[in-house]
Design a protein around this motif. Structure first.
Motif, PDB file in Angstrom:
ATOM      1  N   PHE A   1     -35.882  24.466 -27.113  1.00 34.17           N
ATOM      2  CA  PHE A   1     -34.963  25.515 -26.680  1.00 34.17           C
ATOM      3  C   PHE A   1     -34.320  25.143 -25.346  1.00 34.17           C
ATOM      4  CE2 PHE A   1     -34.161  29.173 -23.974  1.00 34.17           C
ATOM      5  CZ  PHE A   1     -33.313  29.928 -24.754  1.00 34.17           C
ATOM      6  N   PHE A   2     -35.131  24.698 -24.395  1.00 38.64           N
ATOM      7  CA  PHE A   2     -34.602  24.391 -23.071  1.00 38.64           C
ATOM      8  C   PHE A   2     -33.765  23.113 -23.050  1.00 38.64           C
ATOM      9  CE2 PHE A   2     -38.152  27.216 -21.829  1.00 38.64           C
ATOM     10  CZ  PHE A   2     -37.413  28.131 -21.098  1.00 38.64           C
ATOM     11  N   ASP A   3     -33.964  22.249 -24.025  1.00 35.75           N
ATOM     12  CA  ASP A   3     -33.140  21.043 -24.122  1.00 35.75           C
ATOM     13  C   ASP A   3     -31.821  21.303 -24.837  1.00 35.75           C
ATOM     14  OD1 ASP A   3     -34.996  19.545 -22.784  1.00 35.75           O
ATOM     15  OD2 ASP A   3     -35.900  18.685 -24.590  1.00 35.75           O
ATOM     16  N   SER A   4     -31.838  22.251 -25.785  1.00 37.85           N
ATOM     17  CA  SER A   4     -30.644  22.516 -26.589  1.00 37.85           C
ATOM     18  C   SER A   4     -30.631  23.993 -27.001  1.00 37.85           C
ATOM     19  CB  SER A   4     -30.631  21.610 -27.829  1.00 37.85           C
ATOM     20  OG  SER A   4     -29.454  21.788 -28.566  1.00 37.85           O
TER      21      SER A   4
ATOM     22  N   VAL B  51     -28.465  28.771 -20.663  1.00 34.84           N
ATOM     23  CA  VAL B  51     -29.721  28.467 -19.979  1.00 34.84           C
ATOM     24  C   VAL B  51     -29.411  27.702 -18.697  1.00 34.84           C
ATOM     25  CG1 VAL B  51     -31.880  27.162 -20.098  1.00 34.84           C
ATOM     26  CG2 VAL B  51     -31.112  28.475 -22.067  1.00 34.84           C
ATOM     27  N   TYR B  52     -30.010  28.170 -17.601  1.00 34.09           N
ATOM     28  CA  TYR B  52     -29.832  27.555 -16.287  1.00 34.09           C
ATOM     29  C   TYR B  52     -31.193  27.057 -15.810  1.00 34.09           C
ATOM     30  CZ  TYR B  52     -25.488  30.245 -16.498  1.00 34.09           C
ATOM     31  OH  TYR B  52     -24.289  30.777 -16.903  1.00 34.09           O
ATOM     32  N   ARG B  53     -31.361  25.738 -15.716  1.00 36.62           N
ATOM     33  CA  ARG B  53     -32.625  25.132 -15.299  1.00 36.62           C
ATOM     34  C   ARG B  53     -32.578  24.766 -13.814  1.00 36.62           C
ATOM     35  NH1 ARG B  53     -36.086  22.982 -19.079  1.00 36.62           N
ATOM     36  NH2 ARG B  53     -37.455  23.041 -17.231  1.00 36.62           N
TER      37      ARG B  53
ATOM     38  N   GLU C  86     -15.501  14.075   2.605  1.00 34.24           N
ATOM     39  CA  GLU C  86     -16.570  13.545   1.754  1.00 34.24           C
ATOM     40  C   GLU C  86     -17.340  14.643   1.024  1.00 34.24           C
ATOM     41  OE1 GLU C  86     -19.139  10.938   3.992  1.00 34.24           O
ATOM     42  OE2 GLU C  86     -17.514  10.494   5.407  1.00 34.24           O
ATOM     43  N   ILE C  87     -17.132  15.898   1.442  1.00 34.52           N
ATOM     44  CA  ILE C  87     -18.013  16.979   0.970  1.00 34.52           C
ATOM     45  C   ILE C  87     -17.875  17.216  -0.523  1.00 34.52           C
ATOM     46  CG2 ILE C  87     -18.346  19.482   1.092  1.00 34.52           C
ATOM     47  CD1 ILE C  87     -18.041  19.223   4.134  1.00 34.52           C
ATOM     48  N   ARG C  88     -16.642  17.244  -1.045  1.00 34.95           N
ATOM     49  CA  ARG C  88     -16.463  17.513  -2.479  1.00 34.95           C
ATOM     50  C   ARG C  88     -17.143  16.450  -3.337  1.00 34.95           C
ATOM     51  NH1 ARG C  88     -11.032  19.469  -1.223  1.00 34.95           N
ATOM     52  NH2 ARG C  88     -10.993  21.721  -1.475  1.00 34.95           N
ATOM     53  N   SER C  89     -16.984  15.188  -2.975  1.00 36.93           N
ATOM     54  CA  SER C  89     -17.623  14.137  -3.768  1.00 36.93           C
ATOM     55  C   SER C  89     -19.137  14.172  -3.588  1.00 36.93           C
ATOM     56  CB  SER C  89     -17.064  12.768  -3.370  1.00 36.93           C
ATOM     57  OG  SER C  89     -17.283  12.506  -2.004  1.00 36.93           O
ATOM     58  N   TYR C  90     -19.612  14.553  -2.416  1.00 37.99           N
ATOM     59  CA  TYR C  90     -21.054  14.654  -2.169  1.00 37.99           C
ATOM     60  C   TYR C  90     -21.679  15.752  -3.034  1.00 37.99           C
ATOM     61  CZ  TYR C  90     -25.375  15.884   0.312  1.00 37.99           C
ATOM     62  OH  TYR C  90     -26.679  16.194   0.621  1.00 37.99           O
ATOM     63  N   LEU C  91     -21.006  16.892  -3.131  1.00 32.26           N
ATOM     64  CA  LEU C  91     -21.546  18.015  -3.903  1.00 32.26           C
ATOM     65  C   LEU C  91     -21.328  17.834  -5.408  1.00 32.26           C
ATOM     66  CD1 LEU C  91     -20.475  21.014  -1.634  1.00 32.26           C
ATOM     67  CD2 LEU C  91     -22.742  19.974  -1.832  1.00 32.26           C
ATOM     68  N   GLY C  92     -20.306  17.101  -5.810  1.00 27.91           N
ATOM     69  CA  GLY C  92     -20.083  16.858  -7.231  1.00 27.91           C
ATOM     70  C   GLY C  92     -19.375  18.017  -7.921  1.00 27.91           C
ATOM     71  N   GLY C  93     -19.378  17.975  -9.244  1.00 27.13           N
ATOM     72  CA  GLY C  93     -18.588  18.906 -10.040  1.00 27.13           C
ATOM     73  C   GLY C  93     -19.287  20.202 -10.375  1.00 27.13           C
TER      74      GLY C  93
ATOM     75  N   ALA D 142     -28.148  28.132  -0.979  1.00 25.93           N
ATOM     76  CA  ALA D 142     -27.310  28.607  -2.092  1.00 25.93           C
ATOM     77  C   ALA D 142     -27.561  27.732  -3.304  1.00 25.93           C
ATOM     78  CB  ALA D 142     -25.835  28.552  -1.704  1.00 25.93           C
ATOM     79  N   GLY D 143     -27.420  28.331  -4.483  1.00 20.96           N
ATOM     80  CA  GLY D 143     -27.541  27.575  -5.725  1.00 20.96           C
ATOM     81  C   GLY D 143     -26.171  27.181  -6.233  1.00 20.96           C
ATOM     82  N   LEU D 144     -25.994  25.902  -6.552  1.00 15.34           N
ATOM     83  CA  LEU D 144     -24.741  25.419  -7.134  1.00 15.34           C
ATOM     84  C   LEU D 144     -24.989  25.103  -8.603  1.00 15.34           C
ATOM     85  CD1 LEU D 144     -23.367  23.057  -4.337  1.00 15.34           C
ATOM     86  CD2 LEU D 144     -23.311  25.551  -4.499  1.00 15.34           C
ATOM     87  N   VAL D 145     -24.085  25.553  -9.460  1.00 16.04           N
ATOM     88  CA  VAL D 145     -24.261  25.467 -10.911  1.00 16.04           C
ATOM     89  C   VAL D 145     -23.477  24.272 -11.450  1.00 16.04           C
ATOM     90  CG1 VAL D 145     -23.987  26.669 -13.107  1.00 16.04           C
ATOM     91  CG2 VAL D 145     -24.519  27.970 -11.018  1.00 16.04           C
ATOM     92  N   TYR D 146     -24.198  23.378 -12.168  1.00 12.88           N
ATOM     93  CA  TYR D 146     -23.593  22.171 -12.731  1.00 12.88           C
ATOM     94  C   TYR D 146     -23.744  22.183 -14.252  1.00 12.88           C
ATOM     95  CZ  TYR D 146     -23.839  20.364  -7.943  1.00 12.88           C
ATOM     96  OH  TYR D 146     -23.697  20.178  -6.588  1.00 12.88           O
ATOM     97  N   PRO D 147     -22.650  22.110 -15.007  1.00  9.08           N
ATOM     98  CA  PRO D 147     -22.767  22.018 -16.469  1.00  9.08           C
ATOM     99  C   PRO D 147     -23.400  20.689 -16.868  1.00  9.08           C
ATOM    100  CG  PRO D 147     -20.520  22.574 -15.795  1.00  9.08           C
ATOM    101  CD  PRO D 147     -21.240  22.139 -14.576  1.00  9.08           C
ATOM    102  N   GLU D 148     -24.346  20.745 -17.824  1.00 11.10           N
ATOM    103  CA  GLU D 148     -24.958  19.525 -18.353  1.00 11.10           C
ATOM    104  C   GLU D 148     -24.489  19.244 -19.772  1.00 11.10           C
ATOM    105  OE1 GLU D 148     -29.224  19.538 -17.868  1.00 11.10           O
ATOM    106  OE2 GLU D 148     -28.993  18.684 -15.863  1.00 11.10           O
ATOM    107  N   LYS D 149     -24.519  20.263 -20.615  1.00  8.79           N
ATOM    108  CA  LYS D 149     -23.964  20.173 -21.958  1.00  8.79           C
ATOM    109  C   LYS D 149     -23.739  21.591 -22.450  1.00  8.79           C
ATOM    110  CE  LYS D 149     -28.529  19.393 -24.108  1.00  8.79           C
ATOM    111  NZ  LYS D 149     -29.305  18.478 -24.979  1.00  8.79           N
ATOM    112  N   GLU D 150     -23.376  21.745 -23.695  1.00 15.79           N
ATOM    113  CA  GLU D 150     -23.031  23.058 -24.235  1.00 15.79           C
ATOM    114  C   GLU D 150     -24.153  24.063 -23.988  1.00 15.79           C
ATOM    115  OE1 GLU D 150     -20.078  25.395 -26.006  1.00 15.79           O
ATOM    116  OE2 GLU D 150     -20.026  23.263 -25.596  1.00 15.79           O
TER     117      GLU D 150
END
Length: 320
Positions: free
Chosen positions: A60-63, A70-72, A259-266, A287-295
């Protein structure tokens, strides 16, 4: 592992056969073994609607299933049931139809709102589960007529999908979309500074091309009046909106602003850490930053931003 549960609509949550209480946008949590298997069941208040359930385990947590986000993170997970509960008695229900040139667009309900376009090609996909109702219209862009599907969201914004014939051009949340020689979309970030972004698009060669992006803050917003505990959140939100984030930085950090945007990523969102974060890491103002991993699957990374004289002097990852 601590797991927080939320749901798009009010319901009763049952975990492992035991009632855990009412669940909606107000979260419920449970501590679940990392290698365990627990049945989670969501029962809607309306008896005409069918419940939703899944088995909480590694798979479930993988897919996650399509109706869950789901936010890990390092010390737990958030599980949000984003789908409105389906009706027990299903069936296809037409909502709207529109013909533009050789293309026929159809909105219909079948276990959720669905969009279908038929013409030189074919397109079919569900609208996001958070869309409560939807409509179809045409939008002018230069010398072309585009098909727009607009879905109403709970916060008053619009989920907009644009098509040239059956080819998708744009999909996202906006406040408004205005056609003409150039297409203009307005996006609200609903953050501390009330950022509003206006994008101007040119339509050529069957595609939209971003020509201009301008962002402004809410009238009357003053970063200097923020509580110091909120400054890191306002800073990360300004980075996300591509707004004026440099004003939050100390003189020592300003030379590294580019450099901050590239350091923090997408990252695609900013959130308050859950209570288990403070149990695991102490009273850190992060603060929590949310990064998409997959669907349907996201990773939350935590960053502290210590202050000197009310300005951010460093950006430090916490926990990972």
């Amino acid at each position: 592992m601590r797991v927080y549960f939320t749901c798009e609509a009010p319901c009763l949550l049952r975990l492992g056969g035991a009632i855990a209480g009412s669940c909606s946008r107000h979260e419920k949590f449970a501590d679940i073994p990392e290698d365990g298997k627990v049945l989670a069941e969501f029962f809607p208040e309306d008896a005409a609607l069918a419940p939703l359930s899944f088995l909480l385990d590694k798979n479930f947590f993988d897919s996650p299933p399509a109706f869950c986000d789901v936010y890990r993170y390092d010390c737990g997970a958030n599980v949000h049931v984003k789908r409105l509960f389906p009706r027990r008695q299903g069936g296809l229900r037409p909502v709207a139809q529109l013909r533009e040139g050789d293309t026929l667009a159809t909105l219909y309900e079948d276990g959720g709102l669905q969009l279908c376009l038929e013409g030189d090609g074919f397109y079919a996909a569900p609208l996001p589960f958070c869309v409560r109702s939807a409509s179809l219209k045409t939008v002018r862009a230069a010398n072309a007529s585009l098909i727009a599907a607009e879905g109403k969201l709970a916060n008053g914004d619009i989920f907009l999908s644009l098509f040239a014939g059956t080819a998708p051009l744009f999909s996202g949340e906006v406040v408004s979309c205005e056609g003409g020689e150039r297409l203009k979309t307005v996006q609200a970030f609903h953050d501390h500074a009330g950022h509003i972004a206006e994008s101007v698009w040119a339509y050529r060669d069957g595609q939209l091309h971003l020509e201009n992006y301008a962002v402004r803050e809410r009238e009357g917003f003053a970063a200097a009046k923020l509580d110091e505990r909120l400054i890191p959140f306002a800073f990360f939100e300004a980075v996300l909106a591509r707004g004026a984030f440099r004003k939050y930085l100390s003189p020592a950090l300003l030379p590294r602003a580019e450099e901050i945007r590239s350091y923090l990523g997408g990252f695609t969102g900013v959130c308050v850490p859950p209570s288990v974060f403070y149990l695991a890491h102490g009273k850190i103002n992060a603060a929590g930053l949310v990064y998409p991993e997959k669907e349907n699957l996201f990773r939350i990374k935590f960053f502290a931003a210590p202050l000197e004289n009310g300005k951010i002097s460093n950006i430090v990852p916490v926990g990972e």
